[in-house]
Write an enzyme that holds these catalytic residues in place. Structure first.
Site, short mmCIF file in Angstrom:
data_model
loop_
_atom_site.label_atom_id
_atom_site.label_comp_id
_atom_site.label_asym_id
_atom_site.label_seq_id
_atom_site.Cartn_x
_atom_site.Cartn_y
_atom_site.Cartn_z
N GLN A 98 -4.24 -4.52 7.48
CA GLN A 98 -5.23 -5.55 7.11
C GLN A 98 -5.07 -6.82 7.93
OE1 GLN A 98 -7.72 -5.07 4.99
NE2 GLN A 98 -7.06 -3.11 4.18
N ASP A 134 3.36 -3.43 7.87
CA ASP A 134 2.08 -2.75 7.70
C ASP A 134 1.00 -3.79 7.97
OD1 ASP A 134 -0.27 -1.69 6.86
OD2 ASP A 134 0.40 -1.17 4.84
N CYS A 148 -4.80 2.46 -3.51
CA CYS A 148 -3.54 3.02 -2.98
C CYS A 148 -2.39 2.03 -3.17
CB CYS A 148 -3.68 3.40 -1.50
SG CYS A 148 -4.95 4.61 -1.20
N HIS A 179 0.87 -1.18 0.00
CA HIS A 179 0.00 0.00 0.00
C HIS A 179 0.91 1.23 0.00
CE1 HIS A 179 -2.74 2.98 1.85
NE2 HIS A 179 -3.74 2.18 1.55
N LYS A 187 -10.41 -0.09 10.86
CA LYS A 187 -10.59 -1.31 10.05
C LYS A 187 -10.91 -2.51 10.95
CE LYS A 187 -7.24 0.20 6.58
NZ LYS A 187 -7.96 0.53 5.34
N1 PMP Z 1 -1.95 -0.26 4.70
C1 PMP Z 1 -2.92 -1.02 4.17
C2 PMP Z 1 -2.59 -2.40 3.69
C3 PMP Z 1 -4.21 -0.52 4.09
O1 PMP Z 1 -5.17 -1.27 3.54
C4 PMP Z 1 -4.48 0.78 4.55
C5 PMP Z 1 -5.87 1.37 4.47
N2 PMP Z 1 -6.39 1.38 3.18
C6 PMP Z 1 -3.43 1.52 5.11
C7 PMP Z 1 -2.19 0.97 5.17
C8 PMP Z 1 -3.62 2.90 5.62
O2 PMP Z 1 -4.45 2.91 6.73
P1 PMP Z 1 -5.05 4.30 7.27
O3 PMP Z 1 -5.71 4.94 6.10
O4 PMP Z 1 -6.03 3.87 8.31
O5 PMP Z 1 -3.92 5.07 7.83
#
Ligand code: PMP
Length: 405
Positions: A197, A194, A360, A117, A220
């Site tokens: 998920q 990270d 993203c 991401h 999440k």
């Molecule tokens: N990493 C991953 C794998 C994600 O799916 C997301 C959220 N789409 C994020 C990071 C970023 O999380 P946040 O927008 O809550 O900071």
């Protein structure tokens, strides 16, 4: 089949019958989370770590109890290793800037992956530019996994940090973090996971995971937005400089200089997300009452059913593994000749909420050879009926566009 269908009634947003398949972006909140935040705001709210008065002490106790709860949820031995942030993105930036700016320089390599991401990619690009370190990445194999052979080849003494996802928000794959961490540690690199998920969908014990830093978001995992977590191994946190300066993070300040408070407060400048911490606490209580093993099993069962039924939809391509091995409940799809946004719009008309776009993860989209995908993601409140609605909606979209006909 793990039947959690009774849980749906706990989620007010779902009472309108929507087939909500976008928990990978943000999950719904159960009544217990909403009530915990409301009750706290009505009865016990004040700023934390500041006042001598009873209300502030109560609020501080609630905030610190949330830290303890997060620590026990992820098996951290010391709640001081839990830092509250604005979300996973802030947590990852905190490591990139707080650790990276201190420890990286010309001749050093940052190893990330093709399936990241942007939140675990862009901060490292920014830090690479500032420090003169170089960026490298572990590629994806043609069967949508991280290429661990390439990882081994790329590891070398100049690799100072490995930044890797615990579960891809596009492919659903869960890379083997323990062995990735062990190999990185052999060459003295730090490992940043990270887990945005991973933590919501799988039991995680940070000691077993083996990484040095783990980042995730409350929103999440049934909790509110505005709060996330950076867990760090204490010795790794001690190597990190504060990413933000301000109130509450200092030990002493003169007009010229400042010294830092103890960890974790050193990394929590300013007023923290207090009501949100109470909400996250309640969300963890809710998840634990189900049991994270069951949460994972339920996601996987729905994913298995979905993969099976989606396999018969003409013109549909799954952008990710079609077997359940090391995979969570995220399914990215493209339908021949149909743009992902059109697909999501048609599904919406059928009452099915899925995400569409690049998620993203633009480098991964390029690798997959697509501009965008439609993505269905499952959570505790989803049922087989939601899967059927998805499959039915995709079939109708295919008919509408004459796919495979
Ligand atoms: N990493 C991953 C794998 C994600 O799916 C997301 C959220 N789409 C994020 C990071 C970023 O999380 P946040 O927008 O809550 O900071």
């Amino acid at each position: 089949m793990t039947d959690l269908s009774h849980l749906k009634a706990d989620f007010p947003v779902l009472s309108n019958g929507v087939h909500f398949l976008d928990s990978g972006a943000s999950s719904q909140k159960p009544i217990s989370v909403l009530e915990a935040m409301d009750d706290f705001a009505r009865t016990s709210y004040a700023n934390v770590h500041r006042g001598a008065y009873k209300l502030s002490v109560a609020a501080t106790d609630a905030y610190e109890a949330a830290r303890e709860r997060v620590a026990s949820f992820i098996g951290a031995s010391d709640s001081g290793e839990v830092i509250f942030t604005r979300g996973a993105t802030t947590a990852l930036n905190m490591v990139a800037f707080g650790w990276g700016l201190e420890h990286l320089g010309p001749g050093d390599r940052i190893l990330t992956t093709e399936i990241e991401h942007h939140a675990n990619l862009v901060p490292w690009q920014m830090v690479a530019k500032r420090t003169g370190a170089t960026l490298d990445h572990v590629p994806m194999t043609d069967d949508f996994r991280l290429d661990l052979g390439a990882y081994d080849e790329k590891l070398g003494p100049d690799v100072r940090v490995v930044a890797v996802t615990g579960m891809s928000n596009v492919l659903g794959v869960m890379p083997p973090i323990r062995s990735i961490s062990d190999r990185a540690h052999e060459i003295g690199a730090r490992v940043v996971v990270d887990a945005a998920q991973l933590v919501p969908h799988s039991p995680v014990a940070v000691a077993t995971l083996g990484a040095d830093f783990v980042a995730f978001s409350s929103h999440k995992m049934l909790g509110p937005t505005g709060i996330g977590v950076l867990w760090g191994r204490m010795e790794a946190l001690e190597e990190m400089e504060p990413f933000e300066g301000g109130g509450e993070m200092i030990s002493d300040v003169t007009l010229q200089d400042a010294t830092w408070a103890a960890i974790p407060h050193r990394f929590e400048a300013g007023t923290p997300p207090i009501i949100e911490a109470v909400g996250l606490h309640a969300a963890i209580d809710y998840l634990d009452s189900i049991g994270m093993e069951k949460v994972l099993e339920h996601d996987r069962e729905l994913t298995g059913i979905a993969l099976d039924r989606l396999g018969d939809v003409p013109g549909l391509n799954i952008q990710g593994p079609t077997t359940l091995e090391d995979r969570g409940g995220v399914i990215s799809m493209t339908l021949d000749g149909v743009h992902a946004h059109d697909l999501a719009t048609i599904l919406d008309e059928e009452g099915v909420a899925v995400r569409s776009g690049h998620h993203c993860a633009k480098p991964l989209m390029r690798r997959l050879g697509v501009a965008a995908t439609a993505r269905a993601s499952f959570y505790v409140y989803n049922t087989e009926e939601d899967v059927d609605a998805l499959v039915g909606g995709l079939r109708r979209a295919g008919d509408l566009f004459g796919v495979g006909g």
